[in-house]
Design a protein around this motif. Structure first.
Motif, PDB file in Angstrom:
ATOM      1  N   LEU A  80       2.911  13.830 -44.434  1.00 35.50           N
ATOM      2  CA  LEU A  80       1.409  13.955 -43.752  1.00 35.50           C
ATOM      3  C   LEU A  80       1.360  15.480 -43.550  1.00 35.50           C
ATOM      4  N   GLN A  81       0.357  15.924 -44.608  1.00 36.79           N
ATOM      5  CA  GLN A  81      -0.112  17.209 -44.340  1.00 36.79           C
ATOM      6  C   GLN A  81      -0.960  17.412 -43.282  1.00 36.79           C
ATOM      7  N   MET A  82      -0.926  18.157 -42.148  1.00 32.66           N
ATOM      8  CA  MET A  82      -2.054  18.311 -41.164  1.00 32.66           C
ATOM      9  C   MET A  82      -2.603  19.616 -41.209  1.00 32.66           C
ATOM     10  N   LYS A  83      -3.947  19.765 -41.248  1.00 32.01           N
ATOM     11  CA  LYS A  83      -4.552  21.042 -41.201  1.00 32.01           C
ATOM     12  C   LYS A  83      -5.589  21.196 -40.353  1.00 32.01           C
ATOM     13  N   SER A  84      -6.072  22.216 -39.901  1.00 31.04           N
ATOM     14  CA  SER A  84      -7.145  22.184 -38.904  1.00 31.04           C
ATOM     15  C   SER A  84      -6.928  21.470 -37.816  1.00 31.04           C
ATOM     16  N   LEU A  85      -5.609  21.553 -37.203  1.00 31.50           N
ATOM     17  CA  LEU A  85      -5.376  20.723 -36.160  1.00 31.50           C
ATOM     18  C   LEU A  85      -5.969  21.064 -34.714  1.00 31.50           C
ATOM     19  N   LYS A  86      -6.363  19.963 -34.018  1.00 26.22           N
ATOM     20  CA  LYS A  86      -6.960  19.829 -32.777  1.00 26.22           C
ATOM     21  C   LYS A  86      -6.137  19.439 -31.747  1.00 26.22           C
ATOM     22  N   PRO A  87      -6.446  19.954 -30.411  1.00 24.83           N
ATOM     23  CA  PRO A  87      -5.694  19.438 -29.244  1.00 24.83           C
ATOM     24  C   PRO A  87      -5.612  17.983 -29.011  1.00 24.83           C
ATOM     25  N   GLU A  88      -6.780  17.257 -29.520  1.00 25.81           N
ATOM     26  CA  GLU A  88      -6.686  15.871 -29.600  1.00 25.81           C
ATOM     27  C   GLU A  88      -5.795  15.114 -30.664  1.00 25.81           C
ATOM     28  N   ASP A  89      -5.248  15.610 -31.545  1.00 22.82           N
ATOM     29  CA  ASP A  89      -4.016  15.433 -32.349  1.00 22.82           C
ATOM     30  C   ASP A  89      -2.752  15.074 -31.908  1.00 22.82           C
ATOM     31  N   THR A  90      -2.689  15.712 -30.636  1.00 21.94           N
ATOM     32  CA  THR A  90      -1.471  15.719 -29.842  1.00 21.94           C
ATOM     33  C   THR A  90      -0.864  14.108 -29.724  1.00 21.94           C
ATOM     34  N   ALA A  91       0.165  14.007 -30.177  1.00 23.22           N
ATOM     35  CA  ALA A  91       0.671  12.611 -30.212  1.00 23.22           C
ATOM     36  C   ALA A  91       2.062  12.451 -30.833  1.00 23.22           C
ATOM     37  N   LEU A  92       2.716  11.223 -30.643  1.00 25.49           N
ATOM     38  CA  LEU A  92       3.955  11.084 -31.210  1.00 25.49           C
ATOM     39  C   LEU A  92       3.548  10.210 -32.685  1.00 25.49           C
ATOM     40  N   TYR A  93       4.203  11.122 -33.567  1.00 28.83           N
ATOM     41  CA  TYR A  93       3.698  10.491 -34.975  1.00 28.83           C
ATOM     42  C   TYR A  93       4.917   9.719 -35.516  1.00 28.83           C
ATOM     43  N   TYR A  94       4.491   8.206 -36.017  1.00 32.28           N
ATOM     44  CA  TYR A  94       5.434   7.694 -36.562  1.00 32.28           C
ATOM     45  C   TYR A  94       5.044   7.211 -38.194  1.00 32.28           C
ATOM     46  N   CYS A  95       6.305   7.085 -38.924  1.00 33.89           N
ATOM     47  CA  CYS A  95       5.804   6.405 -40.201  1.00 33.89           C
ATOM     48  C   CYS A  95       6.061   5.109 -40.223  1.00 33.89           C
ATOM     49  N   ALA A  96       5.762   4.319 -41.144  1.00 33.50           N
ATOM     50  CA  ALA A  96       5.811   2.961 -41.255  1.00 33.50           C
ATOM     51  C   ALA A  96       5.888   2.350 -42.727  1.00 33.50           C
ATOM     52  N   ALA A  97       6.682   1.338 -42.903  1.00 35.67           N
ATOM     53  CA  ALA A  97       6.829   0.692 -44.374  1.00 35.67           C
ATOM     54  C   ALA A  97       6.253  -0.878 -44.131  1.00 35.67           C
ATOM     55  N   ASP A  98       5.496  -1.225 -45.116  1.00 43.07           N
ATOM     56  CA  ASP A  98       5.079  -2.464 -45.164  1.00 43.07           C
ATOM     57  C   ASP A  98       5.959  -3.282 -46.331  1.00 43.07           C
ATOM     58  N   THR A  99       7.057  -3.708 -46.074  1.00 43.82           N
ATOM     59  CA  THR A  99       7.730  -4.437 -47.321  1.00 43.82           C
ATOM     60  C   THR A  99       7.418  -5.803 -47.392  1.00 43.82           C
ATOM     61  N   TRP A 100       6.544  -6.269 -46.485  1.00 44.86           N
ATOM     62  CA  TRP A 100       6.048  -7.707 -46.427  1.00 44.86           C
ATOM     63  C   TRP A 100       5.337  -7.908 -47.710  1.00 44.86           C
ATOM     64  N   ASN A 101       4.388  -6.656 -47.824  1.00 44.51           N
ATOM     65  CA  ASN A 101       3.588  -6.637 -49.061  1.00 44.51           C
ATOM     66  C   ASN A 101       2.790  -8.112 -49.336  1.00 44.51           C
ATOM     67  N   SER A 102       1.999  -8.363 -48.207  1.00 43.78           N
ATOM     68  CA  SER A 102       1.083  -9.430 -48.324  1.00 43.78           C
ATOM     69  C   SER A 102      -0.273  -9.240 -48.086  1.00 43.78           C
ATOM     70  N   THR A 124       2.333  18.555 -31.104  1.00 37.13           N
ATOM     71  CA  THR A 124       1.746  19.325 -29.724  1.00 37.13           C
ATOM     72  C   THR A 124       0.617  20.366 -30.289  1.00 37.13           C
ATOM     73  N   VAL A 125      -0.657  20.152 -30.106  1.00 41.22           N
ATOM     74  CA  VAL A 125      -1.575  21.201 -30.553  1.00 41.22           C
ATOM     75  C   VAL A 125      -2.070  21.719 -29.358  1.00 41.22           C
ATOM     76  N   SER A 126      -1.988  23.281 -29.043  1.00 41.00           N
ATOM     77  CA  SER A 126      -2.279  23.747 -27.962  1.00 41.00           C
ATOM     78  C   SER A 126      -3.845  24.426 -28.310  1.00 41.00           C
ATOM     79  N   SER A 127      -4.550  24.382 -27.099  1.00 35.53           N
ATOM     80  CA  SER A 127      -6.033  24.975 -27.180  1.00 35.53           C
ATOM     81  C   SER A 127      -5.924  26.599 -27.140  1.00 35.53           C
TER      82      SER A 127
END
Length: 127
Positions: A80-102, A124-127
């Motif tokens: 996940l390439q993240m550019k022009s980051l904003k303070p509101e982008d501050t978060a814990l980022y999780y990756c996920a896989a859909d192996t159910w494929n339904s 964490t994006v500081s202002s």
């Protein structure tokens, strides 16, 4: 499937970061992969998803034009390439896989459609 997210950190507003998610234990090259984020006190929300081949991507409106999801199936890694980051982008980022494929569509934007999750990496994006 084990998912290991990395690449988070502290960055100033307007800066960039690239997150990585390494899959192990079982190939994920046949499955939709996605990134979600969760800010303190908020629910986990969809950020971006990528089809198994990498040929199709889908983004939340809040990150369109700023974030790019990609994958390298040979390396079992999603980025996940993240550019022009904003303070509101501050978060814990999780990756996920859909192996159910339904379902008829490869695009899944809710957490209940993904069965494997990484441990999260803090952005964490500081202002």
């Amino acid at each position: 499937v084990q998912l290991q997210a990395s690449g988070g950190g502290l960055v100033q507003a307007g800066g960039s970061l690239t997150l990585s998610c390494l899959a192990s234990g079982r190939t994920v090259s046949n499955y939709t992969m996605a990134w979600f984020c969760q800010a303190p006190g908020k629910e986990r929300e969809f950020v971006a998803a990528i089809s198994w081949s990498g040929g199709s991507t889908y983004y939340a409106d809040s990150v369109k034009g700023r974030f790019t999801i990609s994958r390298d199936n040979a390396k079992s890694t999603v980025y996940l390439q993240m550019k022009s980051l904003k303070p509101e982008d501050t978060a814990l980022y999780y990756c996920a896989a859909d192996t159910w494929n339904s379902g008829s569509s490869w695009v899944k934007v809710t957490t209940d459609r993904y069965d494997y999750w990484g441990q999260g990496t803090q952005v964490t994006v500081s202002s």
